[in-house]
Design an enzyme around this catalytic site. Structure first.
Site, short mmCIF file in Angstrom:
data_model
loop_
_atom_site.label_atom_id
_atom_site.label_comp_id
_atom_site.label_asym_id
_atom_site.label_seq_id
_atom_site.Cartn_x
_atom_site.Cartn_y
_atom_site.Cartn_z
CG HIS A 323 -2.12 -0.90 1.03
ND1 HIS A 323 -1.86 -2.39 1.32
CD2 HIS A 323 -3.47 -0.88 0.67
CE1 HIS A 323 -3.02 -2.76 1.37
NE2 HIS A 323 -3.80 -2.06 0.85
N GLY A 324 2.05 1.25 0.47
CA GLY A 324 2.95 2.25 0.39
C GLY A 324 4.13 2.11 1.37
#
Length: 481
Positions: A323-324
């Site tokens: 997701h990051g």
């Protein structure tokens, strides 16, 4: 070209009409061209990366299948997957690093020009990269044969309904559908349109409207304390669910217009009685991808207990990083991994009968939802500092209940009419998801009499038209991943 744009409405009408006018043997080519037009409408360079990814994985899969030794097969798999992983790592890490260098330069008053390079994460890259990697791994395992027709494979990677945010497809399911002749089926088209309408309702009427309130608090987190954080975090739980599942519904419904079935991506996740069950209902295409290509290769649960727990934790850390690279996402993934470990130790057996038995304990439902909402704080917070601030002040001034309640309501700055509208839309969502536990709501409702169905259809379209303009018209949240 976003799903919630006028240009997409025109695009899908034209593509739908042309698709059924084109002879069957050319339809794959037409859908492929339409998919690239759809993607390159966002940025021309995106199409180049998509084509390069397709060519690389197609070539490596063919080479892998022809390889005579296990060593050669592993080398082909590595050559196909490693570039994709490195590109993902670059896009996930480069932008935060540049931002930190800028801060260091400003803090140290260095005699250098600020670094102003902006790394633009290509839309959908994580999704079609994972789909391509899954295909390569399946060929390596012998689960499927390498696709010889480059056009069909290119369509598998780029099919526009699922390109930007999934569901992440599997080759053994999708490739045969692209090759099969698909005549016009009225029931498929009407079902697809109804599912798309439901997706637009979730995105425009719930997610976008809730986002206006959530963003107003989370983007200025250190200006608030107390109950307001609990309220907006619950609202964010609904926002992210409706935003992402709304996209999935639109994508699945859109594919249905062309007679193509995509996998279900959400299945009433907030009615889960455990975190483990939640992940079997939330973003199913991604959770099953991590299960099949990360968790099981690590050993899954066929190893000693400590190793099993470690495998769970690693899998969810990787999910958080997907997701990051921000610490908030890593903590979010680690927190879910920790919860999975706790549940594994508390509920060591997972036979279906025992899961049903646990569902008699209704207290697990709100507890699970509360844990999920707590985890969403890390997911939504702009930084770890904001997340810590929010968590440390959730119950600020609670020793004065009336003041705690009054301050929380005032800080939201939401009118009574707007609040009632939000509550009503959430109630509709809850009722739909509850009914979905027993079967397909759209299919069941489609069997109702004409004078029952059509007033509801018209009402939904009117509500979408009236209330969507009150939202903030955000992009879909998962485009950034």
């Amino acid at each position: 070209m976003l799903f919630n744009s006028v240009s997409f409405g025109i695009f899908i009408i034209v593509v739908f009409i042309m698709y059924y006018l084109v002879p069957h043997k050319y339809r794959w080519a037409f859908l492929l061209i339409a998919s690239y037009v759809f993607y390159m409408n966002l940025h021309i360079g995106y199409g180049v990366l998509l084509l390069a990814t397709t060519a690389l994985t197609y070539t490596m899969a063919r080479s892998l299948e022809k390889a005579g030794t296990t060593k050669t097969k592993k080398r082909c798999l590595l050559y196909g997957i490693l570039p994709l992983i490195l590109i993902l790592l670059f896009y996930k890490t480069a932008s935060p690093v540049i931002d930190r260098l800028n801060l260091l330069a400003d803090a140290g008053r260095l005699t250098m020009q600020p670094i102003t390079v902006k790394i633009l994460l290509p839309a959908g890259i994580s999704f079609y990269f994972f789909q391509s990697m899954g295909y390569l791994i399946d060929v390596y395992r012998g689960k499927i044969k390498a696709e010889r027709h480059f056009g069909y494979y290119a369509l598998f990677v780029s099919f526009f309904p699922q390109l930007l945010a999934g569901p992440i497809g599997r080759a053994d399911s999708l490739l045969p559908q692209y090759k099969k002749e698909r005549p016009f089926v009225y029931e498929n088209v009407t079902y697809g349109l109804k599912l798309m309408a439901w997706g637009y309702f979730k995105k425009l009427v719930i997610a976008d409207v809730y986002a206006g309130v959530v963003n107003g608090v989370y983007d200025y987190a250190q200006s608030y304390v107390g109950l307001v954080f609990i309220v907006v975090t619950v609202m964010f739980a609904f926002e992210i669910y409706c935003d992402f599942s709304g996209y999935s519904d639109i994508a699945i419904g859109c594919a249905k217009l062309f007679g193509i079935d995509l996998m279900t991506n959400f299945n009433s996740p907030y009615y889960s009685f455990s975190i483990r069950e939640f992940w079997s209902r939330w973003h199913i295409s991604l959770s099953t991808w991590f299960r099949d290509y990360v968790y099981i290769p690590l050993g899954g649960n066929r190893v000693p207990k400590w190793r099993h727990c470690l495998n769970l934790f690693i899998t969810f850390l990787v999910s958080g990083f997907w997701h990051g690279s921000s610490l908030t996402y890593i903590v979010w993934g680690g927190f879910h991994g920790l919860l999975q470990i706790i549940e594994t130790l508390v509920y060591p057996k997972t036979r279906k009968g025992e899961i049903v038995e646990r569902r008699r304990h209704l207290w697990q439902l709100p507890v699970t939802f509360a844990l999920l909402c707590f985890s969403w704080i890390f997911f939504r917070a702009n930084s770890m500092q904001d997340a810590i601030w929010i968590i440390s002040r959730l119950f600020w001034d609670i020793e004065r209940p009336m003041n705690y309640l009054h301050t929380g309501i005032i800080c939201l700055s939401v009118s009574r009419v707007a609040a009632m509208g939000m509550l009503l839309s959430a109630a509709v969502l809850a009722a739909y998801d509850l009914a979905s536990l027993k079967g397909d709501v759209i299919a069941a409702f489609s069997r109702q009499k004409f004078f029952i169905r059509w007033p509801v259809y018209v009402l939904f379209l009117v509500v979408i038209a009236l209330f969507s303009s009150k939202g903030v018209a955000t992009e879909f949240i998962y485009f950034q991943f």
